[in-house]
Design a protein around this motif. Sequence first.
Motif, PDB file in Angstrom:
ATOM      1  N   GLY A   1      -1.376  54.875  26.162  1.00  0.00           N
ATOM      2  CA  GLY A   1      -0.517  54.206  27.133  1.00  0.00           C
ATOM      3  C   GLY A   1       0.444  53.282  26.400  1.00  0.00           C
ATOM      4  O   GLY A   1       0.818  53.508  25.258  1.00  0.00           O
ATOM      5  N   GLY A   2       0.855  52.208  27.077  1.00  0.00           N
ATOM      6  CA  GLY A   2       1.709  51.218  26.442  1.00  0.00           C
ATOM      7  C   GLY A   2       3.042  51.751  25.979  1.00  0.00           C
ATOM      8  O   GLY A   2       3.580  51.309  24.967  1.00  0.00           O
ATOM      9  N   ARG A   3       3.618  52.681  26.729  1.00  0.00           N
ATOM     10  CA  ARG A   3       4.879  53.284  26.324  1.00  0.00           C
ATOM     11  C   ARG A   3       6.066  52.472  26.827  1.00  0.00           C
ATOM     12  O   ARG A   3       6.125  52.079  27.995  1.00  0.00           O
ATOM     13  CB  ARG A   3       4.987  54.725  26.828  1.00  0.00           C
ATOM     14  N   PHE A   4       7.024  52.253  25.926  1.00  0.00           N
ATOM     15  CA  PHE A   4       8.247  51.531  26.251  1.00  0.00           C
ATOM     16  C   PHE A   4       9.261  52.537  26.773  1.00  0.00           C
ATOM     17  O   PHE A   4       9.670  53.453  26.042  1.00  0.00           O
ATOM     18  CB  PHE A   4       8.787  50.820  25.010  1.00  0.00           C
ATOM     19  N   SER A   5       9.660  52.386  28.009  1.00  0.00           N
ATOM     20  CA  SER A   5      10.639  53.292  28.610  1.00  0.00           C
ATOM     21  C   SER A   5      11.844  52.498  29.093  1.00  0.00           C
ATOM     22  O   SER A   5      11.741  51.307  29.414  1.00  0.00           O
ATOM     23  CB  SER A   5      10.026  54.065  29.778  1.00  0.00           C
ATOM     24  N   TYR A   6      12.984  53.167  29.140  1.00  0.00           N
ATOM     25  CA  TYR A   6      14.200  52.517  29.608  1.00  0.00           C
ATOM     26  C   TYR A   6      15.006  53.493  30.446  1.00  0.00           C
ATOM     27  O   TYR A   6      14.832  54.715  30.373  1.00  0.00           O
ATOM     28  CB  TYR A   6      15.034  51.992  28.432  1.00  0.00           C
ATOM     29  N   PHE A   7      15.881  52.927  31.252  1.00  0.00           N
ATOM     30  CA  PHE A   7      16.739  53.690  32.150  1.00  0.00           C
ATOM     31  C   PHE A   7      18.127  53.769  31.535  1.00  0.00           C
ATOM     32  O   PHE A   7      18.790  52.742  31.363  1.00  0.00           O
ATOM     33  CB  PHE A   7      16.786  52.996  33.520  1.00  0.00           C
ATOM     34  N   GLN A   8      18.567  54.975  31.178  1.00  0.00           N
ATOM     35  CA  GLN A   8      19.883  55.123  30.555  1.00  0.00           C
ATOM     36  C   GLN A   8      20.946  55.285  31.640  1.00  0.00           C
ATOM     37  O   GLN A   8      21.502  56.346  31.877  1.00  0.00           O
ATOM     38  CB  GLN A   8      19.933  56.302  29.583  1.00  0.00           C
ATOM     39  N   GLY A   9      21.193  54.157  32.286  1.00  0.00           N
ATOM     40  CA  GLY A   9      22.197  54.055  33.329  1.00  0.00           C
ATOM     41  C   GLY A   9      22.481  52.593  33.581  1.00  0.00           C
ATOM     42  O   GLY A   9      21.833  51.703  33.019  1.00  0.00           O
ATOM     43  N   ARG A  10      23.435  52.323  34.405  1.00  0.00           N
ATOM     44  CA  ARG A  10      23.788  50.951  34.736  1.00  0.00           C
ATOM     45  C   ARG A  10      22.646  50.262  35.471  1.00  0.00           C
ATOM     46  O   ARG A  10      21.859  50.898  36.180  1.00  0.00           O
ATOM     47  CB  ARG A  10      25.038  50.931  35.604  1.00  0.00           C
ATOM     48  N   VAL A  11      22.575  48.945  35.321  1.00  0.00           N
ATOM     49  CA  VAL A  11      21.549  48.180  36.028  1.00  0.00           C
ATOM     50  C   VAL A  11      21.645  48.376  37.533  1.00  0.00           C
ATOM     51  O   VAL A  11      20.633  48.522  38.227  1.00  0.00           O
ATOM     52  CB  VAL A  11      21.664  46.681  35.655  1.00  0.00           C
ATOM     53  N   ASP A  12      22.877  48.424  38.073  1.00  0.00           N
ATOM     54  CA  ASP A  12      23.035  48.545  39.520  1.00  0.00           C
ATOM     55  C   ASP A  12      22.752  49.958  40.029  1.00  0.00           C
ATOM     56  O   ASP A  12      22.776  50.198  41.234  1.00  0.00           O
ATOM     57  CB  ASP A  12      24.419  48.072  39.976  1.00  0.00           C
ATOM     58  N   GLU A  13      22.467  50.899  39.128  1.00  0.00           N
ATOM     59  CA  GLU A  13      22.114  52.254  39.535  1.00  0.00           C
ATOM     60  C   GLU A  13      20.604  52.495  39.531  1.00  0.00           C
ATOM     61  O   GLU A  13      20.138  53.543  39.980  1.00  0.00           O
ATOM     62  CB  GLU A  13      22.761  53.274  38.593  1.00  0.00           C
ATOM     63  N   PHE A  14      19.839  51.526  39.025  1.00  0.00           N
ATOM     64  CA  PHE A  14      18.409  51.763  38.847  1.00  0.00           C
ATOM     65  C   PHE A  14      17.679  52.015  40.162  1.00  0.00           C
ATOM     66  O   PHE A  14      16.727  52.796  40.223  1.00  0.00           O
ATOM     67  CB  PHE A  14      17.759  50.590  38.111  1.00  0.00           C
ATOM     68  N   THR A  15      18.116  51.368  41.230  1.00  0.00           N
ATOM     69  CA  THR A  15      17.431  51.544  42.514  1.00  0.00           C
ATOM     70  C   THR A  15      17.488  52.987  43.002  1.00  0.00           C
ATOM     71  O   THR A  15      16.680  53.393  43.832  1.00  0.00           O
ATOM     72  CB  THR A  15      18.033  50.619  43.587  1.00  0.00           C
ATOM     73  N   GLY A  16      18.415  53.769  42.483  1.00  0.00           N
ATOM     74  CA  GLY A  16      18.515  55.169  42.880  1.00  0.00           C
ATOM     75  C   GLY A  16      17.683  56.107  42.036  1.00  0.00           C
ATOM     76  O   GLY A  16      17.654  57.314  42.294  1.00  0.00           O
ATOM     77  N   ALA A  17      16.973  55.583  41.022  1.00  0.00           N
ATOM     78  CA  ALA A  17      16.176  56.445  40.141  1.00  0.00           C
ATOM     79  C   ALA A  17      14.901  56.892  40.844  1.00  0.00           C
ATOM     80  O   ALA A  17      14.286  56.146  41.603  1.00  0.00           O
ATOM     81  CB  ALA A  17      15.824  55.688  38.862  1.00  0.00           C
ATOM     82  N   ARG A  18      14.516  58.128  40.605  1.00  0.00           N
ATOM     83  CA  ARG A  18      13.295  58.704  41.162  1.00  0.00           C
ATOM     84  C   ARG A  18      12.468  59.347  40.053  1.00  0.00           C
ATOM     85  O   ARG A  18      12.939  59.530  38.939  1.00  0.00           O
ATOM     86  CB  ARG A  18      13.646  59.763  42.230  1.00  0.00           C
TER      87      ARG A  18
END
Length: 326
Positions: A206-223
């Motif tokens: 476990g303990g995996r570092f993940s990030y969203f490669q998109g704008r901060v204001d687009e994160f709510t749309g991630a699934r």
Amino acid sequence: MTTTRHRRDGARDGAGGGLLDLPRMATGFDRFVHALRARPPRRPAALPGEPCWRGEFVARDVTGPRVDLREFGYAAHELNRGYGTVDDTALVGPVRILTPEGLECLTEVCDRLESSAGSARFITTRRVRGADGMSAFISNMIRDRGFLLACSRLAGVPLIPHPLRIPTVQINYFEADGRSDIVKWHHDGMDYVLTLQLNSYADYDGGRFSYFQGRVDEFTGARKGDPRIKEAPCGERGAALFLHGSRIFHSVSPVTRGRRVTVVVSFFCPYFARQDSNTFWHLAADDGIPATVPSWLRLKWPVRDAAMNFALRAGSPVITWEDLRD
């Protein structure tokens, strides 16, 4: 600085999967509630008999794969610019910034500080805040000119330790002991953040570092399964990752076996002081309102010579644009 793209060096596309089941940091009124409930970190006495920091602990030729902010969807006009530079670095790493001996000493210090770790609800569940105020080794490390130059060259802008002090150095502790220690999905208040990993994947699951490669204001749309969720390949002990923390949503999943410890150093660019992304309520939700007010006022005082003024407040050498070009 290398321009090798991070996704060509081991980033795992779509690694998020179920990671979007992790909670997200509080916003709006909930953040205000966190600020009312938060307590300032404990301030134990300095560590006796800890190792001494030495400048030769900084590795040579610190470079790594890089992604810029435009690859996250940020437009050119949204980026800080000045002094002939565009502040466009999003992510660099993994890199090696400490020698093996320096890493051993830092690990020893962090192990000894674990008894001071407290629990938190806002973003990270178990951590030590303001660690440079507890350890001369850590304080000298982050104020070492060679260390600052290496970090500044990764970022592409001159950096000093963040003058807010309490959040300047945080140590995160994760253990598979039923607590489900995590880092929630969040973006940082700080613009420039370096995470040093003190364990390898062999030490934990476990303990995996993940990030969203998109704008901060687009994160709510991630699934779940969104290809913009990527896992940073930081599986080796001593791996360091530089992140433009305020512009990138990221998280760490629960550790299900073993132990994981990371050191998170926050930096500040005096030349872009007026574009600093920190918000009062982001900081107060972590440390409480009484602890945040005096630091916030010092940070926002008007300055003439920003580089010198902020460096003096942080007890740091001054790093200039010329230093980066040497």
